[in-house]
Design an enzyme around this catalytic site. Structure first.
Site, PDB file in Angstrom:
ATOM      1  N   GLY A 218       0.811  -1.214   0.000  1.00 31.62           N
ATOM      2  CA  GLY A 218       0.000   0.000   0.000  1.00 31.62           C
ATOM      3  C   GLY A 218       0.849   1.271   0.000  1.00 31.62           C
ATOM      4  O   GLY A 218       2.079   1.237   0.164  1.00 31.62           O
ATOM      5  N   HIS A 219       0.163   2.386  -0.129  1.00 30.01           N
ATOM      6  CA  HIS A 219       0.832   3.682  -0.180  1.00 30.01           C
ATOM      7  C   HIS A 219       1.603   3.951   1.116  1.00 30.01           C
ATOM      8  O   HIS A 219       1.170   3.582   2.195  1.00 30.01           O
ATOM      9  CB  HIS A 219      -0.184   4.799  -0.419  1.00 30.01           C
ATOM     10  N   ASN A 220       2.760   4.557   0.953  1.00 31.72           N
ATOM     11  CA  ASN A 220       3.569   5.015   2.086  1.00 31.72           C
ATOM     12  C   ASN A 220       4.196   3.905   2.928  1.00 31.72           C
ATOM     13  O   ASN A 220       4.672   4.171   4.036  1.00 31.72           O
ATOM     14  CB  ASN A 220       2.758   5.939   3.017  1.00 31.72           C
ATOM     15  N   GLY A 238       1.070   2.736   4.899  1.00 33.75           N
ATOM     16  CA  GLY A 238       1.924   3.213   5.977  1.00 33.75           C
ATOM     17  C   GLY A 238       2.545   2.150   6.845  1.00 33.75           C
ATOM     18  O   GLY A 238       2.977   2.436   7.969  1.00 33.75           O
TER      19      GLY A 238
END
Lengths: 318, 318, 318
Positions: A218-220, A238
């Site tokens: 996922g993002h980050n 995250g």
């Protein structure tokens, strides 16, 4: 390659006939023109037709070489075999440069020796290091950065928008996904895996990390160095993973969880949002992840649950 | 954009220096040429180098603006920031029209303003609405219909055959998959996700629904409006999902189950075939899905199972 | 087709009006120009507008045909319907031969009648049998072999490297993945599924086996004949699956496990490394997989765990 040449490649000795070896195989399937390896002395119990065997160093003297077979001793036969197999079977890769069916944005930078396979799409402002391999139909969205010697298998997608929305007036509106993806050196990413760009900032995968097929990052997320993640595992937004962590297949990790360095997480485990998973004496397993032995004891007790219930009722009647 | 222009965009006030802002960033990483947001007053406790901050309206008076920073108050700072970030960072999209490397059947209809990226394949009798974005290597099988402003990320596959067979004379024969796929307006579908066509009839995804990466939607599913489904979740055939449901990652939903409007299903949950899942006071979790607090209590008791067993044995001896 | 022609196709009788039938539909949605089927007599309780119905043979005499409708009796209405629907709706497939946007290595061999869709990539030394269908953007790495009548859905990847490394000097080095992939006749593989090549030897999928979307088959797996595997299931390296096994969605199977012939494994089940799963009287479910009824009893008891704990404490106080 002659058996003697293989021994030279490994800087090792060899005994037995100096046969011509054309390919590498498993010990139980190898033929006289093939090389195989015995990881442990016990693997030598059954006869093998292999023309050449890499055997453990310091074998007990009662284990003897059959006359038709060359033996090359090695302290780590598996690693030595990997080296020989790579020499005998250079992989068939896309040609160096950009395949005519690939689409590469003019602003993309591609390092020397890199191979962009058929159907790949390389977006604007992408940077690809040296000696990378993009197999077929890989997509790099704009702004993705790859280090050197990165291998991306077919269908991998790097830099798609993270899954972030704001809910307003009864509908979801896109929260801008304007961050980047940075992949370190010597990273390998499996077929059809997806690494999302950061909402803000960077989704990062460290040097030497290996991802299997259909992994979702996922993002980050911040994945450390020399991490291994098996197939179909998913990391929400995250998530942080420390160096040398080993994560099994079909694991699910919640938003902003932190997997510390060296943690071993068994297949199918689940880590809840924001949890910190610390390295312990043994691998972790289950949902929420706990030490393997504990998990197995609980699993065994789980199967006794109906009998526990009956026994409890019996006691209560008394 | 100047801070004052950003305030105008948001129809908001601003106080402080009217700096030039070139990009959007997270509050702890922003530089003097960047804008960030503070979702809550507490986020202002640590100093930020951001040149401009979107802050909660009606801040307590003891929280004061540092002189180097412009402040723009907003009732919902996150949403306001999303709006500004979108203006500062217009996404790099495939060009309007059909990329030369895409393959579009002559009978396909593509609405004005839509973008068909490199390597996409658009089958016969496909209808694509206005202002849609198909990122790279998307496949639309024949007969798929998209509404307006649909975003399909790289590698998504819509309209592949549903998984239906009849078993006859010791072998599986294909049950014809001759239905369609209809996608509403403002739907976003993640990278490498798969939406199967109906066997008969239609697989439907309602307006405003958002799917993450590698989601599987089986044949004949009916997904409502403004539904959110996180990565790697799979819906078997004929599943119904009501409007505004929120489904976590790696959830599995059995054939013909019905998830009612507004249900929140936690990541990794499982719903058995034909079950009806009703909206409750709290999110649902586990397999079979149950209220979150109940699930957590049971999970906690699960870890005590071995001790339960020991204590029971002790009581029985007495 | 006239109803009478459909009856001829099925070598069956028909009674009622000889209407023109243009398409196939579900019984509750069919119009007078459509054919549907009633799997059981009970399905005839509600009136249907279908112009033609395939009905169970030997209906009780009190169930009578409405005058507007043709009836065709069949011993297995679903299978008969599948045959008619296939005749009425020939699927829209890629054209026979190689689509101009596909990339096929000169050394690849493609059998007569096979269709290589847009964006496909067929590597060196690949062998494709007769009448195969590769939908869009399929990748066959070098050396993959397909039998006859194989269907590969969009985005499927066959022959990517298995996930095997040796750990040396603090880093993972690739263990050569030099084996092959062999797919039997009449195999169908879902969209975005991945079948890895063997490290050494062969990853094999037997005749008639059907895989759903996003299935992962690790290196060196041996899948038997007429096996069914639903979406998002993952098999680690070296797993053996016997003929006629049925494996649900999101199942995870550990390295070198063996699923014996005819085993039915419920969705979401987990099989630990090296386990042998034997066919029993009922389907298996859960982690580790156990007979369905046993699993459901344990699951029911699990939800009583907090009360078990309270009752145990109460007894202990006495």
């Amino acid at each position: 390659m002659k058996a003697s040449e293989i021994a030279t490649l490994l800087a090792a000795n060899f005994t037995g006939p100096d046969l011509e070896i054309t390919s590498a195989a498993a010990i139980d399937a190898a033929t006289p023109s093939e090389i195989a390896f015995a990881a442990k002395p016990a693997a030598l119990a059954a006869p093998s037709q292999a023309g050449c065997l890499i055997v453990p160093a310091n074998l007990p003297s009662e284990i003897t070489r059959p006359p038709h077979q060359a033996w090359i001793p090695a302290s780590d036969p598996r690693t030595a075999f990997a080296q020989v197999a790579a020499a005998l079977h250079p992989p068939l890769l896309p040609a160096i440069g950009v395949h005519p069916s690939a689409t590469v944005a003019p602003e993309a930078q591609i390092g020397e020796g890199s191979r962009i396979g058929p159907g790949c799409v390389v977006g604007a402002h992408v940077t690809i290091g040296r000696d990378c391999v993009l197999h077929s139909n890989v997509t790099l969205y704009p702004g993705v950065t790859l280090g050197d010697r990165v291998i991306l298998h077919a269908g991998a997608v790097l830099g798609a928008d993270g899954f972030g929305f704001v809910f307003r007036n009864g509908r979801y509106e896109k929260f801008p996904q304007i961050g980047r993806v940075e992949i370190g050196n010597d990273v390998e990413i499996g077929a059809n895996s997806c690494i999302d760009r950061a909402a803000l900032g960077v989704t990062r995968i460290g040097d030497g990390t290996k991802l299997d097929n259909m992994v979702h990052i996922g993002h980050n997320c911040q994945i450390g160095r020399h991490v291994v993640i098996a197939a179909q595992t998913g990391l929400s937004g995250g998530v942080t993973v420390g160096d040398y962590a080993v994560i099994g297949g079909q694991v699910g990790i919640g938003d902003k969880a932190r997997i510390e360095s060296g943690v071993v997480l068994g297949s199918g485990s689940g880590v809840l949002t924001s949890k910190i998973v610390r390295k312990g004496a043994e691998p972790l397993w289950g949902t929420p992840a706990r030490p393997l032995r504990e998990y197995l004891t609980q699993l065994a007790a789980f199967s006794k649950l109906p009998s526990i219930l009956r026994r409890l009722e019996k006691l209560e009647k008394k």
